[in-house]
Design a protein around this motif. Structure first.
Motif, PDB file in Angstrom:
ATOM      1  N   GLY A 112       0.809  -1.218   0.000  1.00 16.58           N
ATOM      2  CA  GLY A 112       0.000   0.000   0.000  1.00 16.58           C
ATOM      3  C   GLY A 112       0.840   1.264   0.000  1.00 16.58           C
ATOM      4  O   GLY A 112       0.517   2.235  -0.691  1.00 16.58           O
ATOM      5  N   LEU A 113       1.933   1.253   0.755  1.00  9.61           N
ATOM      6  CA  LEU A 113       2.826   2.422   0.770  1.00  9.61           C
ATOM      7  C   LEU A 113       3.542   2.583  -0.562  1.00  9.61           C
ATOM      8  O   LEU A 113       3.722   3.715  -1.043  1.00  9.61           O
ATOM      9  N   GLN A 114       3.940   1.472  -1.155  1.00  8.48           N
ATOM     10  CA  GLN A 114       4.583   1.559  -2.478  1.00  8.48           C
ATOM     11  C   GLN A 114       3.596   2.095  -3.511  1.00  8.48           C
ATOM     12  O   GLN A 114       3.964   2.891  -4.372  1.00  8.48           O
ATOM     13  N   GLU A 115       2.332   1.684  -3.409  1.00  6.53           N
ATOM     14  CA  GLU A 115       1.313   2.210  -4.327  1.00  6.53           C
ATOM     15  C   GLU A 115       1.071   3.693  -4.079  1.00  6.53           C
ATOM     16  O   GLU A 115       0.934   4.469  -5.025  1.00  6.53           O
ATOM     17  N   ALA A 116       1.015   4.093  -2.807  1.00  6.87           N
ATOM     18  CA  ALA A 116       0.814   5.513  -2.471  1.00  6.87           C
ATOM     19  C   ALA A 116       1.961   6.349  -3.018  1.00  6.87           C
ATOM     20  O   ALA A 116       1.759   7.486  -3.453  1.00  6.87           O
ATOM     21  N   ARG A 117       3.149   5.785  -3.007  1.00  6.04           N
ATOM     22  CA  ARG A 117       4.325   6.481  -3.522  1.00  6.04           C
ATOM     23  C   ARG A 117       4.167   6.821  -4.997  1.00  6.04           C
ATOM     24  O   ARG A 117       4.621   7.854  -5.467  1.00  6.04           O
ATOM     25  N   SER A 118       3.496   5.976  -5.739  1.00  5.77           N
ATOM     26  CA  SER A 118       3.379   6.181  -7.185  1.00  5.77           C
ATOM     27  C   SER A 118       2.119   6.950  -7.589  1.00  5.77           C
ATOM     28  O   SER A 118       1.897   7.177  -8.769  1.00  5.77           O
ATOM     29  N   THR A 119       1.302   7.374  -6.632  1.00  4.02           N
ATOM     30  CA  THR A 119       0.042   8.051  -6.974  1.00  4.02           C
ATOM     31  C   THR A 119       0.145   9.565  -7.014  1.00  4.02           C
ATOM     32  O   THR A 119      -0.814  10.229  -7.393  1.00  4.02           O
ATOM     33  N   TYR A 120       1.269  10.106  -6.587  1.00  6.79           N
ATOM     34  CA  TYR A 120       1.460  11.559  -6.520  1.00  6.79           C
ATOM     35  C   TYR A 120       0.496  12.208  -5.534  1.00  6.79           C
ATOM     36  O   TYR A 120       0.113  13.346  -5.681  1.00  6.79           O
ATOM     37  N   ALA A 121       0.098  11.437  -4.528  1.00  6.64           N
ATOM     38  CA  ALA A 121      -0.764  11.965  -3.478  1.00  6.64           C
ATOM     39  C   ALA A 121       0.029  12.947  -2.617  1.00  6.64           C
ATOM     40  O   ALA A 121       1.246  12.895  -2.551  1.00  6.64           O
ATOM     41  N   SER A 122      -0.682  13.817  -1.935  1.00 12.64           N
ATOM     42  CA  SER A 122      -0.002  14.820  -1.121  1.00 12.64           C
ATOM     43  C   SER A 122       0.190  14.373   0.323  1.00 12.64           C
ATOM     44  O   SER A 122       0.689  15.142   1.134  1.00 12.64           O
ATOM     45  N   GLU A 123      -0.182  13.145   0.658  1.00 13.00           N
ATOM     46  CA  GLU A 123      -0.048  12.727   2.051  1.00 13.00           C
ATOM     47  C   GLU A 123       1.398  12.379   2.393  1.00 13.00           C
ATOM     48  O   GLU A 123       2.199  12.015   1.540  1.00 13.00           O
ATOM     49  N   THR A 124       1.715  12.548   3.664  1.00 13.46           N
ATOM     50  CA  THR A 124       3.051  12.206   4.131  1.00 13.46           C
ATOM     51  C   THR A 124       3.158  10.699   4.298  1.00 13.46           C
ATOM     52  O   THR A 124       2.144   9.987   4.307  1.00 13.46           O
ATOM     53  N   LEU A 125       4.377  10.223   4.464  1.00 16.33           N
ATOM     54  CA  LEU A 125       4.584   8.798   4.696  1.00 16.33           C
ATOM     55  C   LEU A 125       3.861   8.361   5.967  1.00 16.33           C
ATOM     56  O   LEU A 125       3.207   7.319   5.996  1.00 16.33           O
ATOM     57  N   GLY A 126       3.954   9.177   7.017  1.00 11.89           N
ATOM     58  CA  GLY A 126       3.277   8.850   8.272  1.00 11.89           C
ATOM     59  C   GLY A 126       1.766   8.797   8.120  1.00 11.89           C
ATOM     60  O   GLY A 126       1.108   7.904   8.667  1.00 11.89           O
ATOM     61  N   GLU A 127       1.198   9.746   7.380  1.00 10.60           N
ATOM     62  CA  GLU A 127      -0.256   9.738   7.140  1.00 10.60           C
ATOM     63  C   GLU A 127      -0.673   8.503   6.350  1.00 10.60           C
ATOM     64  O   GLU A 127      -1.686   7.870   6.670  1.00 10.60           O
ATOM     65  N   ALA A 128       0.088   8.168   5.322  1.00  9.89           N
ATOM     66  CA  ALA A 128      -0.232   6.984   4.525  1.00  9.89           C
ATOM     67  C   ALA A 128      -0.160   5.713   5.375  1.00  9.89           C
ATOM     68  O   ALA A 128      -1.017   4.843   5.276  1.00  9.89           O
ATOM     69  N   TYR A 129       0.856   5.647   6.230  1.00 10.04           N
ATOM     70  CA  TYR A 129       1.009   4.478   7.105  1.00 10.04           C
ATOM     71  C   TYR A 129      -0.181   4.383   8.053  1.00 10.04           C
ATOM     72  O   TYR A 129      -0.778   3.304   8.211  1.00 10.04           O
ATOM     73  N   ARG A 130      -0.564   5.494   8.668  1.00  9.51           N
ATOM     74  CA  ARG A 130      -1.710   5.468   9.596  1.00  9.51           C
ATOM     75  C   ARG A 130      -3.002   5.113   8.876  1.00  9.51           C
ATOM     76  O   ARG A 130      -3.826   4.369   9.401  1.00  9.51           O
ATOM     77  N   ARG A 131      -3.179   5.615   7.659  1.00  9.37           N
ATOM     78  CA  ARG A 131      -4.386   5.283   6.871  1.00  9.37           C
ATOM     79  C   ARG A 131      -4.443   3.790   6.600  1.00  9.37           C
ATOM     80  O   ARG A 131      -5.485   3.152   6.742  1.00  9.37           O
ATOM     81  N   LEU A 132      -3.307   3.223   6.229  1.00  8.19           N
ATOM     82  CA  LEU A 132      -3.275   1.795   5.873  1.00  8.19           C
ATOM     83  C   LEU A 132      -3.358   0.870   7.090  1.00  8.19           C
ATOM     84  O   LEU A 132      -3.804  -0.267   6.964  1.00  8.19           O
ATOM     85  N   THR A 133      -2.939   1.339   8.236  1.00  5.58           N
ATOM     86  CA  THR A 133      -2.958   0.476   9.415  1.00  5.58           C
ATOM     87  C   THR A 133      -4.187   0.687  10.274  1.00  5.58           C
ATOM     88  O   THR A 133      -4.390  -0.054  11.236  1.00  5.58           O
ATOM     89  N   SER A 134      -5.029   1.657   9.942  1.00  4.84           N
ATOM     90  CA  SER A 134      -6.219   1.913  10.749  1.00  4.84           C
ATOM     91  C   SER A 134      -7.439   1.159  10.235  1.00  4.84           C
ATOM     92  O   SER A 134      -8.527   1.296  10.762  1.00  4.84           O
ATOM     93  N   ARG A 135      -7.279   0.381   9.225  1.00  8.86           N
ATOM     94  CA  ARG A 135      -8.404  -0.354   8.627  1.00  8.86           C
ATOM     95  C   ARG A 135      -8.851  -1.486   9.508  1.00  8.86           C
ATOM     96  O   ARG A 135      -8.218  -2.125  10.200  1.00  8.86           O
TER      97      ARG A 135
END
Length: 135
Positions: A112-135
């Motif tokens: 999920g983090l590798q995919e977020a990296r390629s989406t050009y999203a504006s979220e930080t690494l920490g935000e992406a990690y929290r989004r993916l682990t809060s499911r």
């Protein structure tokens, strides 16, 4: 070069010697520690880009000069806490893999983090990690 010579060059007044040491591979950790507190911002910046600088010295470097956090945080070896505030898109795949290992992330979070990296999203690494682990 022996440790005595390295230490002398580390603390010498010669900027060129200190810059050369800051970029040198596989030095004694003590030399990198000394350079992390060098009086020259250029020496500290070169050190921040050196792939052989140990993780604990990277932390010391940022503590001594907070302006280097953006340089250090992009390094794969940087601790997870330093990586989190930067946009996920700025991290390399290797940096994200090390981050996931540091966090003990499961494979699906790593993907999920590798995919977020390629989406050009504006979220930080920490935000992406929290989004993916809060499911």
């Amino acid at each position: 070069m022996d440790l005595t010579t390295l230490n002398r060059r580390t603390t010498s007044g010669l900027l060129d010697d200190r810059i050369a040491l800051a970029s040198a591979p596989a030095l004694d950790a003590h030399v990198y520690e000394e350079l992390a507190h060098d009086r020259s911002a250029l020496v500290r910046h070169v050190l921040a880009e050196n792939d052989d600088v140990p993780r604990d010295v990277l932390v010391e470097l940022v503590e001594a000069e907070p302006d280097l956090v953006d340089v250090v945080a992009l390094r794969p070896e940087a601790p997870a806490e330093l990586k989190e505030p930067l946009p996920v898109t700025e991290h390399s795949p290797e940096s994200i893999d090390v981050y996931c290992a540091d966090r003990g992330a499961c494979p699906s979070v790593r993907v999920g983090l590798q995919e977020a990296r390629s989406t050009y999203a504006s979220e930080t690494l920490g935000e992406a990690y929290r989004r993916l682990t809060s499911r």
